[in-house]
Write a protein that holds these residues in place. Structure first.
Motif, PDB file in Angstrom:
ATOM      1  N   HIS A  45       9.741 -15.717 -28.459  1.00  0.00           N
ATOM      2  CA  HIS A  45      10.849 -14.817 -28.708  1.00  0.00           C
ATOM      3  C   HIS A  45      10.842 -13.773 -27.588  1.00  0.00           C
ATOM      4  O   HIS A  45       9.960 -13.774 -26.726  1.00  0.00           O
ATOM      5  N   TRP A  46      11.815 -12.862 -27.597  1.00  0.00           N
ATOM      6  CA  TRP A  46      11.913 -11.929 -26.478  1.00  0.00           C
ATOM      7  C   TRP A  46      10.660 -11.089 -26.315  1.00  0.00           C
ATOM      8  O   TRP A  46      10.237 -10.782 -25.190  1.00  0.00           O
ATOM      9  N   TRP A  47      10.034 -10.703 -27.443  1.00  0.00           N
ATOM     10  CA  TRP A  47       8.841  -9.853 -27.343  1.00  0.00           C
ATOM     11  C   TRP A  47       7.646 -10.622 -26.761  1.00  0.00           C
ATOM     12  O   TRP A  47       6.790 -10.032 -26.109  1.00  0.00           O
ATOM     13  N   ASP A  48       7.606 -11.939 -27.003  1.00  0.00           N
ATOM     14  CA  ASP A  48       6.544 -12.752 -26.395  1.00  0.00           C
ATOM     15  C   ASP A  48       6.741 -12.843 -24.885  1.00  0.00           C
ATOM     16  O   ASP A  48       5.779 -12.752 -24.114  1.00  0.00           O
ATOM     17  N   ALA A  50       8.339 -10.645 -23.060  1.00  0.00           N
ATOM     18  CA  ALA A  50       8.076  -9.317 -22.515  1.00  0.00           C
ATOM     19  C   ALA A  50       6.579  -9.086 -22.325  1.00  0.00           C
ATOM     20  O   ALA A  50       6.138  -8.565 -21.290  1.00  0.00           O
ATOM     21  N   GLN A  51       5.783  -9.478 -23.338  1.00  0.00           N
ATOM     22  CA  GLN A  51       4.337  -9.286 -23.250  1.00  0.00           C
ATOM     23  C   GLN A  51       3.747 -10.124 -22.113  1.00  0.00           C
ATOM     24  O   GLN A  51       2.876  -9.659 -21.366  1.00  0.00           O
ATOM     25  N   ASN A  66       6.201  -1.208 -18.925  1.00  0.00           N
ATOM     26  CA  ASN A  66       6.808  -1.678 -20.162  1.00  0.00           C
ATOM     27  C   ASN A  66       8.048  -2.507 -19.846  1.00  0.00           C
ATOM     28  O   ASN A  66       8.942  -2.070 -19.126  1.00  0.00           O
ATOM     29  N   SER A  68      11.222  -4.119 -21.467  1.00  0.00           N
ATOM     30  CA  SER A  68      12.022  -3.932 -22.683  1.00  0.00           C
ATOM     31  C   SER A  68      12.813  -5.185 -23.038  1.00  0.00           C
ATOM     32  O   SER A  68      12.933  -6.118 -22.239  1.00  0.00           O
ATOM     33  N   ARG A  69      13.378  -5.159 -24.263  1.00  0.00           N
ATOM     34  CA  ARG A  69      14.249  -6.256 -24.682  1.00  0.00           C
ATOM     35  C   ARG A  69      15.459  -6.351 -23.751  1.00  0.00           C
ATOM     36  O   ARG A  69      15.885  -7.453 -23.376  1.00  0.00           O
TER      37      ARG A  69
END
Length: 355
Positions: A45-48, A50-51, A66, A68-69
């Motif tokens: 997903h987007w957070w994966d 991003a990480q 950082n 971001s989405r």
């Protein structure tokens, strides 16, 4: 052609770290997103994404940034759009996250149009001429494979860029053997004949081949002397594999190693010195368009003459270059270099006697 491009994907990715090193964060993110979407063993997903991008940026640059989405969405939009030279087929579902459809897509595996193929063929033709003229037999074999895959004939390509022809036959005879050892990470035993000493035996771990003044050199670790050396390939009279383990941990960064030298000779114990010289207006225009070294800077005129500076370790090569300009250059600093050049000029004058 697809096989060649598929192999090129891995080459591009392996060179990725050294090429970008944080100078272009979007390219780092595109590379990471591409790798994630080709990973079929997990859901992203987007957070994966991003990480994963944050982790890679920290690994390459040491910077904690950082992601971001909004950044991830912008990157995915760019990758889909065609603005980057490809239209990534990125799809999304809650269950499967972001992925490619078809799943084997890669941003490094994009079909070439006719114009790109034509330019690539010309580039390969130039590379082929260089490889053949310098007897790089192993690279010539690889060019043949690519030539067949792309259905082109390098010998029929009209050259538009002419490279200087190497006349160093002795150096050419050894270049392929040294190149193979570098590629395979193998140490070499050399029978080496310097210009000013008797023949000696060297055990080296070769790292990089460098051309200077129409001669080939190898930057290597000398196992016996425990130091980096740059022997000339044309002074090698015997070459064979060594049982010595390859000293990969001694490999220097080539840009850093050659950063403060002109030519090939790097004296580890010598400092970088600030060289200042004046020149004629005509030569000033020449060296402004063709700098002697990346450290070259234009200074304020001295006694009405254009002045320049260089920050270099003083070696034989830079002294020879400055002398080659004759009366068009006058070295002002450092005093030791000025005295050295004056001494050489006086000796030259003495060679002509009273005439």
């Amino acid at each position: 052609l697809w096989m060649v491009v598929w192999q090129a994907e891995e080459v591009l990715h392996n060179n990725y770290k050294s090429n970008y090193m944080g100078h272009n964060l979007p390219l780092i993110r595109y590379d990471v997103i591409n790798r994630c979407l080709r990973d079929h063993d997990r859901v992203y997903h987007w957070w994966d994404l991003a990480q994963a991008c944050q982790d890679k940026i920290f690994e390459l640059t040491g910077r904690k940034i950082n992601v971001s989405r909004r950044t991830i969405m912008y990157d995915i939009s760019n990758m889909r759009s065609g603005r980057l030279g490809y239209e990534a087929p990125i799809v999304y579902s809650r269950k499967e996250g972001y992925r490619y459809d078809p799943p084997d897509f890669s941003i490094y595996k994009v079909p070439f149009n006719k114009n790109i193929l034509r330019e690539l063929a010309e580039a390969m033709g130039m590379l082929g001429h260089f490889v053949r003229s310098n007897k790089l037999f192993s690279l010539e074999k690889m060019l043949k494979i690519v030539e067949n895959e792309m259905n082109i004939r390098l010998g029929q390509i009209k050259r538009r860029i002419l490279l200087e022809e190497s006349t160093n036959v002795l150096g050419q005879a050894n270049i392929d053997a040294v190149y193979q050892a570098i590629k395979e990470k193998k140490a070499l035993w050399l029978d080496y004949l310097p210009f000013n000493r008797e023949q000696e035996q060297l055990v080296i771990s070769p790292y990089y081949i460098k051309e200077y003044n129409n001669r080939w050199f190898v930057l290597a670790y000398d196992h016996n002397a425990d130091r980096l050396i740059t022997p000339s390939l044309d002074r090698i009279v015997g070459i064979r594999p060594s049982l010595q383990s390859y000293a990969e941990d001694k490999m220097p960064d080539p840009d850093e190693y050659f950063r403060h030298i002109y030519g090939i000779t790097n004296y580890a114990d010598k400092p970088v010195e600030h060289i200042v010289f004046t020149t004629t207006p005509l030569l000033a225009r020449y060296i402004e368009t063709k700098p002697i070294h990346r450290s070259q800077r234009r200074l304020d005129d001295v006694d009405g003459k254009p002045a320049f500076s260089l920050d270099l370790k003083i070696n034989y090569e830079i002294v020879s270059l400055l002398l080659s300009f004759g009366a068009a250059i006058c070295v002002l600093e450092p005093a030791s270099l000025r005295e050295r050049i004056v001494s050489v000029l006086q000796e030259c004058l003495g060679n002509y006697g009273d005439g």
